[in-house]
Structures are given as structure tokens and as C-alpha cells.
Scaffold this motif. Structure first.
Motif, PDB file in Angstrom:
ATOM      1  N   ALA A 140       0.839  -1.209   0.000  1.00 20.22           N
ATOM      2  CA  ALA A 140       0.000   0.000   0.000  1.00 20.22           C
ATOM      3  C   ALA A 140       0.870   1.254   0.000  1.00 20.22           C
ATOM      4  O   ALA A 140       0.557   2.236  -0.688  1.00 20.22           O
ATOM      5  N   TRP A 141       1.971   1.236   0.750  1.00 23.49           N
ATOM      6  CA  TRP A 141       2.874   2.388   0.798  1.00 23.49           C
ATOM      7  C   TRP A 141       3.489   2.679  -0.571  1.00 23.49           C
ATOM      8  O   TRP A 141       3.574   3.828  -1.001  1.00 23.49           O
ATOM      9  N   ILE A 142       3.911   1.635  -1.268  1.00 26.74           N
ATOM     10  CA  ILE A 142       4.490   1.800  -2.607  1.00 26.74           C
ATOM     11  C   ILE A 142       3.484   2.449  -3.545  1.00 26.74           C
ATOM     12  O   ILE A 142       3.795   3.400  -4.280  1.00 26.74           O
ATOM     13  N   ALA A 147       1.729   7.287  -6.524  1.00 26.74           N
ATOM     14  CA  ALA A 147       0.656   8.220  -6.883  1.00 26.74           C
ATOM     15  C   ALA A 147       1.022   9.654  -6.535  1.00 26.74           C
ATOM     16  O   ALA A 147       0.667  10.589  -7.260  1.00 26.74           O
ATOM     17  N   VAL A 148       1.754   9.845  -5.435  1.00 29.96           N
ATOM     18  CA  VAL A 148       2.158  11.191  -5.013  1.00 29.96           C
ATOM     19  C   VAL A 148       3.093  11.821  -6.028  1.00 29.96           C
ATOM     20  O   VAL A 148       2.919  12.955  -6.474  1.00 29.96           O
ATOM     21  N   PRO A 196       8.871   1.051  -9.163  1.00 35.47           N
ATOM     22  CA  PRO A 196       7.493   1.522  -9.370  1.00 35.47           C
ATOM     23  C   PRO A 196       7.244   2.939  -8.859  1.00 35.47           C
ATOM     24  O   PRO A 196       6.315   3.603  -9.321  1.00 35.47           O
ATOM     25  N   VAL A 197       8.070   3.429  -7.943  1.00 38.14           N
ATOM     26  CA  VAL A 197       7.888   4.772  -7.400  1.00 38.14           C
ATOM     27  C   VAL A 197       8.632   5.820  -8.226  1.00 38.14           C
ATOM     28  O   VAL A 197       8.083   6.878  -8.550  1.00 38.14           O
ATOM     29  N   GLU A 248       9.117  16.790  -3.325  1.00 38.33           N
ATOM     30  CA  GLU A 248       8.388  18.054  -3.199  1.00 38.33           C
ATOM     31  C   GLU A 248       7.560  18.135  -1.921  1.00 38.33           C
ATOM     32  O   GLU A 248       7.349  19.218  -1.373  1.00 38.33           O
ATOM     33  N   ARG A 249       7.074  17.003  -1.433  1.00 35.57           N
ATOM     34  CA  ARG A 249       6.207  17.011  -0.257  1.00 35.57           C
ATOM     35  C   ARG A 249       6.925  16.561   1.007  1.00 35.57           C
ATOM     36  O   ARG A 249       6.286  16.195   1.996  1.00 35.57           O
TER      37      ARG A 249
END
Length: 305
Positions: A140-142, A147-148, A196-197, A248-249
Motif C-alpha cells: 500500500a505504501w508503494i 501516486a504522489v 514503481p515509485v 516536493e512534499r
């Protein structure tokens, strides 16, 4: 035999009887409500019979035993050294069995490519078990971090103490791990999180560290860069897993996960879904081939100094 919703059980045979099979794969398969453990094959007859007896299934040995297990199974799970796994995966795919493989698929590009090509030709589903891609917490974290987006750089350290002085781990007896080191054993785990990230790897630089440790610097298609430190010989006090993203976040660190057996059940679910839908999983034999290509390139660079 069917489950309560009349969905047929997926018959999965297990190839291998070592610690990984005993501690993780056989218990996960035997307890899975959607699976029938259709048999166990081992190179040592006594080990195959002992593991099969624990889980109430049939033992197979020898060449004829492989054929018998494939005939009795819809899919096969592998708990074997990678370069034993690869040719048997080809054989299983040719027999029409779906594949639940351990990482790495093989330690040669040719071996991994043969698996990916035969799986595609035979139209069988495949999943390569990279733990963090299937543990619920980390999977789920990946997805969330992918998505972020907006990531600038990442740092991954995956250090085990398997070969540290005083280690009593039964996994230290694995000849292929001792020969290939942390790059091949834990490298797939770290890469399966970062790719994937951050996107695929465009450029790779590798250098050898102390003992079996390897350092990697990667540039990804997103523009981000990452660094990895991978090894199995760290002092116990230095061992651990850290994966941190910066962008960025702010920062994000991979969470802990419940354990290998829970993650393996997730891989079984992923294979069953790929079988049911015909949609390949992202962590399939083709991805396993790509991991092998990256690891082989890194090994060549590190050995060249």
C-alpha cells in the motif's frame, strides 16, 4: 473440492524443501483458503516426505516426481536456488502450470529470459516474490508514493548479518547466497520498491564495499536518483532495512511489515488474480528478467572495480 463461494481451489505444488519452504511457503500454501497444496517435491526424498507429512499432502522425488507434481497442479511455487529454479520454471510453464517464483528468477540474463519467454508463449500467469511488493503494509505504501510523485531522490539500505561472526541463521548454509552476496539476495527487494515509485533505471553505477556489500547509484526515468547499499555481512548492530524518499512534499519512509509468510500469502493472491483475469501482475516473470539484467550489470561493474 470448492470454497464456500464455489470458486475452485487453485492447486499449487511446492518445489523445494529447505528452510524457506519449511518456514514460509509450505505453511502459507497449506493455510490459504483458496489453495490446495497439491504436493511437495524435493531433491532429498526424506526431506520431501517429512515436509509433505506435516501439511497432509503427497511427497514427490526424482525426475518422475517433477512430472507427477506438474500434472497434479495448476501452478507451482519455487523454494529452490535461482539457477535450479529457472530451468524448472521453464519446464513447468511448458506443462501449462502458472509460476510463483522466488527472487531472483535466475542469476544469468539468459536463464531469466528463458523463463519470461516461455511463460509468455505458454500464456501462463507468473509472479516473482519480492517481499515488499506483497506485504500489505508496504504494498500500500508503494502505491501511495507512486501516486504522489514529485520525488527528487531516494536512499535504500538493506543490510543483513547472515554472514557476520557468530551468526547461526540456517539461511547462511545457502551456497548461492554465499557466492552471489547481498546484491542478488536483497537487491531485488530494494529495486522492486524503487522502480514503481521513481520509474525504470536509465543509468546504473556500482561499486564493491566491505565483504559482500555492494553500493549502487541509479538514475530513474522520472529524473530522480537513488542510492542503494546492499549486503549480508554487516555486524548485527548495523543490520536493518531503511528506504527513504525525498521530494516536493518532504520525506517518506517505508513502514515495517508483518513477516514473510503474510507477504507470501499476498503473492499467492496476486497469482490467483492474474490467473482469473488474464491480466499480468506488475511483478511477473518479465519484471524478474529486468531485475536480473540490472543485477548482472551491477555485478559486472562492481567486479571490474
Amino acid at each position: 473440492m470448492t470454497t464456500a463461494d464455489t470458486t475452485p481451489l487453485l492447486r499449487i505444488g511446492l518445489l523445494g524443501t529447505g528452510p524457506w519452504a519449511r518456514n514460509t511457503q509450505a505453511p502459507a500454501l497449506a493455510a490459504h483458503p483458496g489453495v490446495e497444496l497439491s504436493g511437495v517435491w524435493g531433491r532429498r526424498a526424506e526431506a520431501a516426505h517429512a515436509l509433505a507429512a506435516v501439511h497432509g499432502t503427497r511427497a514427490h522425488t526424482g525426475e518422475e516426481g517433477i512430472d507427477a507434481l506438474l500434472e497434479a497442479s495448476d501452478a507451482v511455487a519455487f523454494a529452490l536456488p535461482p539457477d535450479v529454479q529457472a530451468p524448472l520454471a521453464v519446464r513447468a510453464a511448458e506443462a501449462g502450470c502458472h509460476l510463483l517464483m522466488d527472487k531472483p528468477v535466475a542469476t544469468t540474463v539468459a536463464g531469466a529470459r528463458a523463463v519470461a519467454e516461455v511463460a509468455e508463449k505458454a500464456s501462463v500467469a507468473s509472479v516473482v516474490f519480492c517481499t515488499l511488493r506483497f506485504a500489505p503494509e508496504t504494498s500500500a505504501w508503494i502505491d501511495e508514493q507512486a501516486a504522489v510523485g514529485g520525488w527528487f531522490t531516494a536512499r535504500a539500505q538493506w543490510l543483513g548479518s547472515l554472514y557476520a561472526a557468530g551468526s547461526a541463521s540456517e539461511y547462511a548454509d545457502s551456497p548461492w547466497r554465499r557466492e552471489k552476496g547481498g546484491l542478488w539476495d536483497v537487491g531485488p527487494h530494494a529495486l522492486s520498491v524503487l522502480i514503481p515509485v521513481l520509474g525504470d533505471v536509465e543509468h546504473l553505477t556500482a561499486a564493491a564495499g566491505p565483504a559482500d556489500t555492494t553500493h549502487l547509484i541509479l538514475r530513474h526515468t522520472s529524473g530522480a536518483s537513488s542510492t542503494l547499499t546492499l549486503g549480508l555481512s554487516a555486524p548485527p548492530g548495523a543490520a536493518g532495512v531503511e528506504i527513504e524518499l525525498r521530494g516536493e512534499r518532504g520525506t517518506a519512509s517505508v513502514p515495517g511489515w508483518a513477516g514473510a509468510e503474510t507477504a507470501f500469502r499476498g503473492a499467492v493472491d496476486a497469482l490467483a488474480e492474474a490467473v482469473r483475469t488474464g491480466v499480468p501482475h506488475a511483478c511477473d516473470a518479465r519484471f524478474g528478467l529486468h531485475l536480473t539484467e540490472l543485477l548482472a550489470a551491477a555485478e559486472e561493474q562492481a567486479q571490474a572495480g
